[in-house]
Design a protein around this motif. Structure first.
Motif, PDB file in Angstrom:
ATOM      1  N   MET A   1      -2.003 -33.908  -5.454  1.00 34.51           N
ATOM      2  CA  MET A   1      -2.418 -33.174  -4.254  1.00 34.51           C
ATOM      3  C   MET A   1      -1.625 -33.689  -3.052  1.00 34.51           C
ATOM      4  SD  MET A   1      -6.207 -32.776  -2.615  1.00 34.51           S
ATOM      5  CE  MET A   1      -6.400 -34.546  -2.503  1.00 34.51           C
ATOM      6  N   GLN A  69      -9.328 -25.392  -7.875  1.00 33.02           N
ATOM      7  CA  GLN A  69      -8.113 -26.180  -7.703  1.00 33.02           C
ATOM      8  C   GLN A  69      -7.779 -26.342  -6.223  1.00 33.02           C
ATOM      9  OE1 GLN A  69      -6.429 -27.759 -10.188  1.00 33.02           O
ATOM     10  NE2 GLN A  69      -8.168 -27.054 -11.424  1.00 33.02           N
ATOM     11  N   GLU A  71      -4.710 -27.104  -3.508  1.00 29.66           N
ATOM     12  CA  GLU A  71      -3.262 -27.176  -3.286  1.00 29.66           C
ATOM     13  C   GLU A  71      -2.878 -28.426  -2.512  1.00 29.66           C
ATOM     14  OE1 GLU A  71      -1.704 -23.756  -1.396  1.00 29.66           O
ATOM     15  OE2 GLU A  71      -2.142 -22.395  -3.046  1.00 29.66           O
ATOM     16  N   GLY A  72      -3.659 -28.736  -1.505  1.00 31.22           N
ATOM     17  CA  GLY A  72      -3.324 -29.887  -0.673  1.00 31.22           C
ATOM     18  C   GLY A  72      -4.189 -29.911   0.570  1.00 31.22           C
ATOM     19  N   ARG A  83      -6.687 -26.870   1.384  1.00 32.43           N
ATOM     20  CA  ARG A  83      -6.255 -25.556   0.897  1.00 32.43           C
ATOM     21  C   ARG A  83      -6.697 -25.401  -0.550  1.00 32.43           C
ATOM     22  NH1 ARG A  83      -1.948 -27.898   3.062  1.00 32.43           N
ATOM     23  NH2 ARG A  83      -0.837 -28.043   1.071  1.00 32.43           N
ATOM     24  N   GLN A  85      -7.351 -23.177  -4.052  1.00 29.34           N
ATOM     25  CA  GLN A  85      -6.844 -22.040  -4.830  1.00 29.34           C
ATOM     26  C   GLN A  85      -8.039 -21.325  -5.445  1.00 29.34           C
ATOM     27  OE1 GLN A  85      -4.073 -23.671  -7.683  1.00 29.34           O
ATOM     28  NE2 GLN A  85      -2.368 -23.543  -6.272  1.00 29.34           N
ATOM     29  N   ARG A 326       2.320 -16.356  -3.573  1.00 30.36           N
ATOM     30  CA  ARG A 326       3.763 -16.518  -3.811  1.00 30.36           C
ATOM     31  C   ARG A 326       4.547 -15.418  -3.122  1.00 30.36           C
ATOM     32  NH1 ARG A 326       5.035 -16.060  -9.482  1.00 30.36           N
ATOM     33  NH2 ARG A 326       2.977 -15.214  -9.902  1.00 30.36           N
TER      34      ARG A 326
END
Length: 364
Positions: A1, A69, A71-72, A83, A85, A326
């Motif tokens: 992370m 999940q 992201e960071g 952040r 997911q 994306r």
């Protein structure tokens, strides 16, 4: 992370340092050299950032335990953001993920208050005790503020979890929490400017800035919920443009330009095909414009195209919501849709916008 620092973090560090070094610390304990005030104030500001990071790490840890999940984490001027997911699978998971942030700040405030009391009992420098006491108070204040039931604050997440549990409708719950966030934001903007105009209190500008952030973030959150409501479970194949216009890799730029802009090549981006029919890359009009006009007759499409490795690709069965992040971060804002190595379509943000603009309530 990944943990990132936005450049605006410098603003909060400077504000906290100046406020402590030129205000609270010398006012509470005068007589120390200015360098001591500034050094302790800077250290306190850094520890404060650490408490913000602990707040967000708690969100991330509980989110992972509930199957979401991460992201960071990014720290910025008005705090931090983990952040995620995707979203919490249930209202109970939403409650746990949102509630742990204010709880962490509250516990940190309590621990720091205990440390301040212990240091005072040990007759440690009153200046140090004052700094630790400030950290304790700011963490408690952070917990209370974040618990306000208005998106995008943690309290807004708690409100959404409650509304989601009551109504069974996540989208409706998000709308309610976002409306509360906008109402709080406008209240802070109005009262902040009123404090500046009628009392000459410049700190009202800070309240107005936070209020404006709340309005923008709550509006964006509601918009994202609408997107998820419309596109949830929808595969890329339902939204993409099928059989896109392609251009051969061996064509010269001059020949290509001779066909546009009103004929076959009337778009701005084109998949590029190699001689064997495989996809080689993506050609954009901007890349052609970057080529000198005199060199276009001797320059092929392959020489200026964006290689396939640098292009976002997806399969027709992939959910649109999984592809959207994306797509938005891509320089071309386009994705090539491949099925078994064969080009079957192209997806642009315009395609997604058209899907979102379709009248609400229409069947998929």
């Amino acid at each position: 992370m990944r943990v990132g620092l936005h450049w605006s973090v410098l603003v909060i560090v400077v504000l906290v340092t100046v406020a402590l070094a030129r205000g609270r610390l010398p006012a509470a304990h005068p007589g120390h050299p200015p360098a001591v005030y500034w050094a302790l104030a800077l250290l306190t500001a850094v520890v404060f950032l650490g408490s913000l990071l602990a707040h967000e790490l708690a969100h991330a840890a509980v989110a992972r335990r509930n199957g979401v999940q991460v992201e960071g984490i990014t720290l910025w001027m008005l705090g931090g953001a983990a952040r995620l997911q995707g979203e919490a699978p249930t209202p109970a998971a939403e409650l746990r993920i949102a509630g742990v942030g204010p709880l962490t700040s509250l516990v940190a405030g309590g621990v720091l208050a205990g440390v301040a009391a212990g240091l005072d009992a040990l007759h440690v420098s009153g200046l140090v005790v004052e700094a630790v006491a400030w950290l304790a108070a700011i963490n408690v204040l952070l917990a209370v503020f974040n618990a306000i039931p208005a998106a995008p604050l943690d309290g807004g997440r708690l409100l959404r979890a409650y509304l989601w549990h009551r109504t069974g409708d996540r989208l409706r719950a998000t709308r309610g929490a976002s409306a509360a966030g906008r109402a709080l934001g406008w209240f802070m903007v109005v009262t902040g400017f009123a404090a500046v105009l009628f009392r000459g209190d410049l700190s009202g500008l800070w309240a107005a800035l936070i209020g404006w952030f709340l309005i923008a973030a709550a509006t964006a959150e509601a918009r994202q919920a609408e997107v998820r409501g419309v596109l949830g479970g929808v595969p890329v194949a339902r939204v993409m443009t099928r059989d896109p216009v392609t251009v051969p890799a061996t064509a010269t730029l001059a020949d290509f330009l001779a066909e546009g802009p009103f004929g076959h090549y009337r778009h701005s981006t084109f998949p590029v095909l190699a001689a064997d029919g495989s996809v080689a890359g993506l050609l954009t009009v901007r890349r052609i414009e970057a080529t000198a006009p005199g060199a276009r007759a001797g320059t092929t499409v392959r020489e200026v195209m964006r290689p396939l490795d640098d292009v976002v690709t997806a399969t027709p069965d992939e959910p649109v919501l999984d592809l959207l992040p994306r797509l938005e971060s891509s320089p071309t804002r386009r994705a090539l849709i491949m099925d078994g190595g064969r080009l079957v379509g192209i997806l642009t943000l315009a395609d997604v916008t058209r899907a979102l603009a379709w009248p609400a309530g229409a069947g998929r």
